[in-house]
Design a protein around this motif. Structure first.
Motif, mmCIF file in Angstrom:
data_model
loop_
_atom_site.group_PDB
_atom_site.id
_atom_site.type_symbol
_atom_site.label_atom_id
_atom_site.label_comp_id
_atom_site.label_asym_id
_atom_site.label_seq_id
_atom_site.Cartn_x
_atom_site.Cartn_y
_atom_site.Cartn_z
ATOM 1 N N TYR A 142 -35.199 -17.689 23.088
ATOM 2 C CA TYR A 142 -33.844 -18.240 22.953
ATOM 3 C C TYR A 142 -33.563 -18.837 21.585
ATOM 4 O O TYR A 142 -32.479 -19.384 21.354
ATOM 5 C CB TYR A 142 -33.587 -19.255 24.072
ATOM 6 C CG TYR A 142 -33.404 -18.545 25.385
ATOM 7 C CD1 TYR A 142 -32.164 -18.054 25.767
ATOM 8 C CD2 TYR A 142 -34.484 -18.291 26.215
ATOM 9 C CE1 TYR A 142 -31.990 -17.358 26.947
ATOM 10 C CE2 TYR A 142 -34.332 -17.590 27.400
ATOM 11 C CZ TYR A 142 -33.086 -17.130 27.751
ATOM 12 O OH TYR A 142 -32.926 -16.419 28.926
ATOM 13 N N GLN A 143 -34.481 -18.749 20.653
ATOM 14 C CA GLN A 143 -34.251 -19.273 19.316
ATOM 15 C C GLN A 143 -33.058 -18.602 18.638
ATOM 16 O O GLN A 143 -32.420 -19.192 17.780
ATOM 17 C CB GLN A 143 -35.514 -19.142 18.470
ATOM 18 C CG GLN A 143 -36.595 -20.146 18.861
ATOM 19 C CD GLN A 143 -36.091 -21.579 18.806
ATOM 20 O OE1 GLN A 143 -35.517 -22.024 17.822
ATOM 21 N NE2 GLN A 143 -36.297 -22.317 19.897
ATOM 22 N N THR A 144 -32.726 -17.385 19.038
ATOM 23 C CA THR A 144 -31.547 -16.705 18.495
ATOM 24 C C THR A 144 -30.280 -17.503 18.803
ATOM 25 O O THR A 144 -29.412 -17.669 17.945
ATOM 26 C CB THR A 144 -31.441 -15.274 19.057
ATOM 27 O OG1 THR A 144 -32.634 -14.564 18.730
ATOM 28 C CG2 THR A 144 -30.242 -14.538 18.501
ATOM 29 N N PHE A 145 -30.156 -18.005 20.025
ATOM 30 C CA PHE A 145 -29.002 -18.830 20.397
ATOM 31 C C PHE A 145 -29.026 -20.149 19.623
ATOM 32 O O PHE A 145 -28.005 -20.588 19.103
ATOM 33 C CB PHE A 145 -28.990 -19.108 21.906
ATOM 34 C CG PHE A 145 -28.211 -18.101 22.693
ATOM 35 C CD1 PHE A 145 -26.872 -18.294 22.974
ATOM 36 C CD2 PHE A 145 -28.816 -16.948 23.142
ATOM 37 C CE1 PHE A 145 -26.139 -17.360 23.697
ATOM 38 C CE2 PHE A 145 -28.116 -16.006 23.865
ATOM 39 C CZ PHE A 145 -26.771 -16.209 24.138
ATOM 40 N N ILE A 146 -30.179 -20.771 19.557
ATOM 41 C CA ILE A 146 -30.288 -22.062 18.870
ATOM 42 C C ILE A 146 -29.967 -21.899 17.383
ATOM 43 O O ILE A 146 -29.228 -22.699 16.810
ATOM 44 C CB ILE A 146 -31.681 -22.662 19.105
ATOM 45 C CG1 ILE A 146 -31.810 -23.033 20.590
ATOM 46 C CG2 ILE A 146 -31.917 -23.869 18.217
ATOM 47 C CD1 ILE A 146 -33.209 -23.329 21.044
ATOM 48 N N ALA A 147 -30.468 -20.818 16.766
ATOM 49 C CA ALA A 147 -30.181 -20.564 15.346
ATOM 50 C C ALA A 147 -28.694 -20.326 15.114
ATOM 51 O O ALA A 147 -28.176 -20.625 14.032
ATOM 52 C CB ALA A 147 -30.987 -19.364 14.850
ATOM 53 N N ALA A 148 -28.006 -19.813 16.133
ATOM 54 C CA ALA A 148 -26.561 -19.577 16.028
ATOM 55 C C ALA A 148 -25.752 -20.834 16.360
ATOM 56 O O ALA A 148 -24.516 -20.792 16.378
ATOM 57 C CB ALA A 148 -26.150 -18.429 16.963
ATOM 58 N N GLY A 149 -26.435 -21.945 16.624
ATOM 59 C CA GLY A 149 -25.746 -23.195 16.940
ATOM 60 C C GLY A 149 -25.199 -23.243 18.352
ATOM 61 O O GLY A 149 -24.274 -24.006 18.634
#
Length: 190
Positions: A142-149
């Motif tokens: 889920y780091q993709t979501f977190i990186a996208a804010g």
């Protein structure tokens, strides 16, 4: 406070008020552990298809009732034994249809569990929810979501909050619940 409307986007549930609207040809195998729930054939989602009309009506109901967002569950049929030859492309098209339909009605969208398509769907969904990503060692995906804010929510079921340290360090919003969702356990990580 934001209120989220739950919709099973990828399964038929016999107890729902609109259950009689699903054509028999759209009903697949039962979901493991859920005898009154069957996978849906999501391959046909043109605006006039029965499935598109049913899901649009469900999303409209969420908006009419004043919800702020829609959580779409069971949107990973292509990696399950559905009874249909669903492909990753079928699932992407369907999930994007659900997100676009909700956004057109001013609702935020919650992607639930479809971890293999996160990179392709992060632009379509406003937040993500995973059940037991710690147990199955999936939280890092889920780091993709977190990186996208975009926020990530994580529900674990059991008796230990040992996962909380990792969730907090990764900026994931974790909560321990009882599997019955009966308020016997509710322990947020932060």
């Amino acid at each position: 406070m934001r209120v989220v409307c739950y919709i099973s986007g990828g399964s038929y549930e016999a107890w729902r008020p609109d259950a009689g609207q699903f054509p028999a040809s759209a009903l697949g195998r039962n979901l493991d552990g859920w005898p009154d729930e069957r996978w849906l054939d999501i391959r046909e989602i043109s605006p006039r298809s029965p499935l598109a009309r049913i899901m649009t009506a469900r999303i409209d109901m969420c908006r009419t009732k004043g919800f702020d967002a829609v959580e779409f569950d069971n949107v990973d049929g292509y990696v399950n034994q559905t009874g249909f030859p669903l492909t990753a492309a079928d699932q992407l098209a369907y999930n994007r249809f659900l997100a676009d339909t909700a956004h057109a009605r001013g609702l935020s969208t919650v992607m639930k569990n479809d971890i293999d398509q996160i990179d392709d769907l992060v632009d379509y969904f406003d937040m993500a929810l995973n059940e037991e990503c710690s147990r199955y060692n999936e939280c890092g995906r889920y780091q993709t979501f977190i990186a996208a804010g975009k926020p990530v929510f994580h529900a674990e079921y059991g008796s230990s909050t040992a996962f909380c340290a990792a969730d907090n360090a990764a900026n994931i919003n974790g909560v321990l619940f009882s599997l019955d969702l009966d308020d016997s356990a509710y322990r947020p990580c932060r």
